[in-house]
Motif scaffolding. Structure first.
Motif, PDB file in Angstrom:
ATOM      1  N   SER A   1      38.101  32.305  51.297  1.00 41.68           N
ATOM      2  CA  SER A   1      37.528  32.957  52.484  1.00 41.68           C
ATOM      3  C   SER A   1      38.271  34.226  52.881  1.00 41.68           C
ATOM      4  O   SER A   1      37.673  35.227  53.282  1.00 41.68           O
ATOM      5  CB  SER A   1      37.531  31.994  53.675  1.00 41.68           C
ATOM      6  OG  SER A   1      36.780  30.844  53.418  1.00 41.68           O
ATOM      7  N   PHE A   2      39.625  34.183  52.790  1.00 43.56           N
ATOM      8  CA  PHE A   2      40.460  35.311  53.228  1.00 43.56           C
ATOM      9  C   PHE A   2      41.338  35.810  52.081  1.00 43.56           C
ATOM     10  O   PHE A   2      42.403  36.364  52.295  1.00 43.56           O
ATOM     11  CB  PHE A   2      41.327  34.877  54.408  1.00 43.56           C
ATOM     12  CG  PHE A   2      40.549  34.266  55.545  1.00 43.56           C
ATOM     13  CD1 PHE A   2      39.811  35.058  56.407  1.00 43.56           C
ATOM     14  CD2 PHE A   2      40.539  32.888  55.736  1.00 43.56           C
ATOM     15  CE1 PHE A   2      39.088  34.494  57.445  1.00 43.56           C
ATOM     16  CE2 PHE A   2      39.811  32.317  56.772  1.00 43.56           C
ATOM     17  CZ  PHE A   2      39.089  33.121  57.633  1.00 43.56           C
ATOM     18  N   MET A   3      40.898  35.648  50.893  1.00 44.19           N
ATOM     19  CA  MET A   3      41.662  36.017  49.695  1.00 44.19           C
ATOM     20  C   MET A   3      41.893  37.536  49.624  1.00 44.19           C
ATOM     21  O   MET A   3      41.024  38.335  49.966  1.00 44.19           O
ATOM     22  CB  MET A   3      40.884  35.551  48.463  1.00 44.19           C
ATOM     23  CG  MET A   3      41.538  35.798  47.136  1.00 44.19           C
ATOM     24  SD  MET A   3      40.434  35.168  45.818  1.00 44.19           S
ATOM     25  CE  MET A   3      41.466  35.461  44.390  1.00 44.19           C
ATOM     26  N   ARG A   4      43.099  37.911  49.236  1.00 43.49           N
ATOM     27  CA  ARG A   4      43.455  39.324  48.999  1.00 43.49           C
ATOM     28  C   ARG A   4      43.165  40.225  50.190  1.00 43.49           C
ATOM     29  O   ARG A   4      42.649  41.333  50.053  1.00 43.49           O
ATOM     30  CB  ARG A   4      42.747  39.844  47.747  1.00 43.49           C
ATOM     31  CG  ARG A   4      43.177  39.136  46.480  1.00 43.49           C
ATOM     32  CD  ARG A   4      42.417  39.586  45.257  1.00 43.49           C
ATOM     33  NE  ARG A   4      42.733  38.762  44.109  1.00 43.49           N
ATOM     34  CZ  ARG A   4      42.038  38.745  42.987  1.00 43.49           C
ATOM     35  NH1 ARG A   4      40.982  39.533  42.845  1.00 43.49           N
ATOM     36  NH2 ARG A   4      42.380  37.948  41.991  1.00 43.49           N
ATOM     37  N   MET A   5      43.541  39.747  51.367  1.00 45.32           N
ATOM     38  CA  MET A   5      43.525  40.589  52.566  1.00 45.32           C
ATOM     39  C   MET A   5      44.926  41.186  52.677  1.00 45.32           C
ATOM     40  O   MET A   5      45.840  40.561  53.218  1.00 45.32           O
ATOM     41  CB  MET A   5      43.145  39.762  53.799  1.00 45.32           C
ATOM     42  CG  MET A   5      41.707  39.292  53.779  1.00 45.32           C
ATOM     43  SD  MET A   5      41.273  38.166  55.141  1.00 45.32           S
ATOM     44  CE  MET A   5      41.596  39.192  56.573  1.00 45.32           C
ATOM     45  N   TYR A   6      45.092  42.377  52.166  1.00 39.63           N
ATOM     46  CA  TYR A   6      46.426  42.926  51.941  1.00 39.63           C
ATOM     47  C   TYR A   6      47.136  43.385  53.207  1.00 39.63           C
ATOM     48  O   TYR A   6      48.332  43.682  53.170  1.00 39.63           O
ATOM     49  CB  TYR A   6      46.353  44.062  50.919  1.00 39.63           C
ATOM     50  CG  TYR A   6      45.919  43.582  49.548  1.00 39.63           C
ATOM     51  CD1 TYR A   6      46.599  42.555  48.895  1.00 39.63           C
ATOM     52  CD2 TYR A   6      44.817  44.150  48.908  1.00 39.63           C
ATOM     53  CE1 TYR A   6      46.203  42.117  47.651  1.00 39.63           C
ATOM     54  CE2 TYR A   6      44.407  43.711  47.656  1.00 39.63           C
ATOM     55  CZ  TYR A   6      45.098  42.701  47.030  1.00 39.63           C
ATOM     56  OH  TYR A   6      44.696  42.257  45.795  1.00 39.63           O
ATOM     57  N   GLY A   7      46.438  43.432  54.345  1.00 42.86           N
ATOM     58  CA  GLY A   7      47.086  43.777  55.607  1.00 42.86           C
ATOM     59  C   GLY A   7      47.416  42.574  56.472  1.00 42.86           C
ATOM     60  O   GLY A   7      48.055  42.713  57.523  1.00 42.86           O
ATOM     61  N   LEU A   8      47.006  41.389  56.047  1.00 40.73           N
ATOM     62  CA  LEU A   8      47.190  40.174  56.839  1.00 40.73           C
ATOM     63  C   LEU A   8      48.660  39.781  56.892  1.00 40.73           C
ATOM     64  O   LEU A   8      49.315  39.629  55.854  1.00 40.73           O
ATOM     65  CB  LEU A   8      46.375  39.033  56.215  1.00 40.73           C
ATOM     66  CG  LEU A   8      46.332  37.703  56.984  1.00 40.73           C
ATOM     67  CD1 LEU A   8      45.656  37.886  58.328  1.00 40.73           C
ATOM     68  CD2 LEU A   8      45.613  36.634  56.151  1.00 40.73           C
ATOM     69  N   VAL A   9      49.203  39.582  58.125  1.00 36.76           N
ATOM     70  CA  VAL A   9      50.612  39.234  58.279  1.00 36.76           C
ATOM     71  C   VAL A   9      50.842  37.880  58.948  1.00 36.76           C
ATOM     72  O   VAL A   9      51.917  37.287  58.819  1.00 36.76           O
ATOM     73  CB  VAL A   9      51.385  40.323  59.064  1.00 36.76           C
ATOM     74  CG1 VAL A   9      51.392  41.635  58.295  1.00 36.76           C
ATOM     75  CG2 VAL A   9      50.814  40.506  60.459  1.00 36.76           C
ATOM     76  N   CYS A  10      49.832  37.362  59.670  1.00 36.18           N
ATOM     77  CA  CYS A  10      50.037  36.124  60.432  1.00 36.18           C
ATOM     78  C   CYS A  10      48.759  35.297  60.441  1.00 36.18           C
ATOM     79  O   CYS A  10      47.662  35.830  60.613  1.00 36.18           O
ATOM     80  CB  CYS A  10      50.459  36.461  61.859  1.00 36.18           C
ATOM     81  SG  CYS A  10      50.801  35.016  62.890  1.00 36.18           S
ATOM     82  N   VAL A  11      48.929  33.974  60.271  1.00 41.46           N
ATOM     83  CA  VAL A  11      47.804  33.047  60.252  1.00 41.46           C
ATOM     84  C   VAL A  11      48.105  31.897  61.211  1.00 41.46           C
ATOM     85  O   VAL A  11      49.219  31.361  61.220  1.00 41.46           O
ATOM     86  CB  VAL A  11      47.561  32.498  58.831  1.00 41.46           C
ATOM     87  CG1 VAL A  11      46.660  31.277  58.843  1.00 41.46           C
ATOM     88  CG2 VAL A  11      46.981  33.593  57.941  1.00 41.46           C
ATOM     89  N   ASN A  12      47.103  31.514  62.010  1.00 40.72           N
ATOM     90  CA  ASN A  12      47.235  30.387  62.934  1.00 40.72           C
ATOM     91  C   ASN A  12      45.958  29.559  62.822  1.00 40.72           C
ATOM     92  O   ASN A  12      44.911  29.949  63.340  1.00 40.72           O
ATOM     93  CB  ASN A  12      47.424  30.899  64.360  1.00 40.72           C
ATOM     94  CG  ASN A  12      47.845  29.805  65.326  1.00 40.72           C
ATOM     95  OD1 ASN A  12      47.506  28.640  65.141  1.00 40.72           O
ATOM     96  ND2 ASN A  12      48.564  30.178  66.360  1.00 40.72           N
ATOM     97  N   MET A  13      46.047  28.402  62.145  1.00 37.42           N
ATOM     98  CA  MET A  13      44.842  27.654  61.801  1.00 37.42           C
ATOM     99  C   MET A  13      44.798  26.266  62.419  1.00 37.42           C
ATOM    100  O   MET A  13      45.821  25.588  62.536  1.00 37.42           O
ATOM    101  CB  MET A  13      44.714  27.530  60.282  1.00 37.42           C
ATOM    102  CG  MET A  13      44.652  28.866  59.550  1.00 37.42           C
ATOM    103  SD  MET A  13      43.273  29.931  60.078  1.00 37.42           S
ATOM    104  CE  MET A  13      41.869  29.028  59.412  1.00 37.42           C
ATOM    105  N   THR A  14      43.561  25.857  62.788  1.00 38.05           N
ATOM    106  CA  THR A  14      43.325  24.557  63.400  1.00 38.05           C
ATOM    107  C   THR A  14      42.477  23.653  62.514  1.00 38.05           C
ATOM    108  O   THR A  14      42.383  22.461  62.745  1.00 38.05           O
ATOM    109  CB  THR A  14      42.618  24.737  64.765  1.00 38.05           C
ATOM    110  OG1 THR A  14      43.439  25.550  65.603  1.00 38.05           O
ATOM    111  CG2 THR A  14      42.388  23.419  65.474  1.00 38.05           C
ATOM    112  N   THR A  15      41.842  24.201  61.486  1.00 37.81           N
ATOM    113  CA  THR A  15      40.964  23.427  60.619  1.00 37.81           C
ATOM    114  C   THR A  15      41.689  22.268  59.937  1.00 37.81           C
ATOM    115  O   THR A  15      42.903  22.298  59.766  1.00 37.81           O
ATOM    116  CB  THR A  15      40.345  24.345  59.542  1.00 37.81           C
ATOM    117  OG1 THR A  15      39.425  23.608  58.757  1.00 37.81           O
ATOM    118  CG2 THR A  15      41.429  24.933  58.657  1.00 37.81           C
TER     119      THR A  15
END
Length: 223
Positions: free
Chosen positions: A94-108
């Motif tokens: 879903s979020f593969m190779r998002m090169y600017g992504l620095v932080c993830v907060n997941m509830t799934t």
């Protein structure tokens, strides 16, 4: 829903405002893939106003029921991803190779197969107590990932094959006392991983720590 490939490779698209009458919003396969400067997707309804979010933050409300395969792949202007509901379904990559992504907060409940693979700028991951499983290659190749923290929980936690493969900056996981399984190649090539508690882990598969930087481990009682 936002149909499959609806905005595929719209390289000038910066913002999207989704207003809906439905409770279940589906972001289908490759809906925003390749939207390299997309920095915000806003959600609103006739019953509630647009949810304000910071620049670069993708906040998926409980009304989003599906995020399809490669839906946000290569959306490099998005820096933070979070979701509000454990009932949201995420497809692989879903979020593969998002090169600017620095932080993830997941509830799934599950971080699906290759969901954040090769997000090379990703540094921190926070998981709610509802997350019970990291799928195959979930964070594989996230070479800048340093810490993964889960809210305190007694629920079993499973790490599938290659979940952190070649996460060369990873130093450890926090608040994972009840690991039910660590599958093949899970921490393969994690050269910054020096310690890992295995004393309460029920199952460790072949090659789980192959080529890692482990210097000390606490093993369970061997029968």
């Amino acid at each position: 829903c936002i149909p499959t490939e609806c905005f595929l490779r719209c390289s000038s698209l910066k913002t999207v405002n989704i207003t809906t009458l439905k409770e279940n919003i589906e972001l289908c396969a490759e809906a925003f893939r390749g939207c390299t400067v997309l920095h915000n997707v806003y959600f609103s309804s006739v019953d509630w106003p647009t949810i304000p979010v910071l620049h670069g933050h993708l906040v998926l409300p409980a009304t989003v029921s599906l995020v399809g395969i490669r839906a946000f792949m290569l959306c490099n202007a998005i820096t933070h991803v979070s979701n509000d509901s454990p009932l949201t379904t995420f497809a692989c990559c879903s979020f593969m190779r998002m090169y600017g992504l620095v932080c993830v907060n997941m509830t799934t409940r599950m971080i699906f197969f290759n969901m954040f693979e090769e997000c090379t700028a990703l540094r921190t991951v926070h998981l709610s107590e509802k997350v019970e499983k990291l799928g195959f290659g979930a964070f594989s190749g996230c070479s800048s990932l340093v810490t993964v923290e889960r809210d305190t929980s007694d629920r079993p936690f499973e790490l599938c094959e290659s979940a952190f493969d070649n996460c060369t900056s990873l130093t450890g996981l926090k608040n994972v006392p009840r690991l039910s399984a660590i599958k093949e190649d899970c921490f393969r090539g994690c050269t910054s991983l020096e310690q890992f508690p295995l004393d309460e882990c029920r199952h460790v598969s072949a090659g789980a720590f192959f080529g890692s930087g482990l210097q000390s481990v606490a093993l369970p009682v061997v029968e």
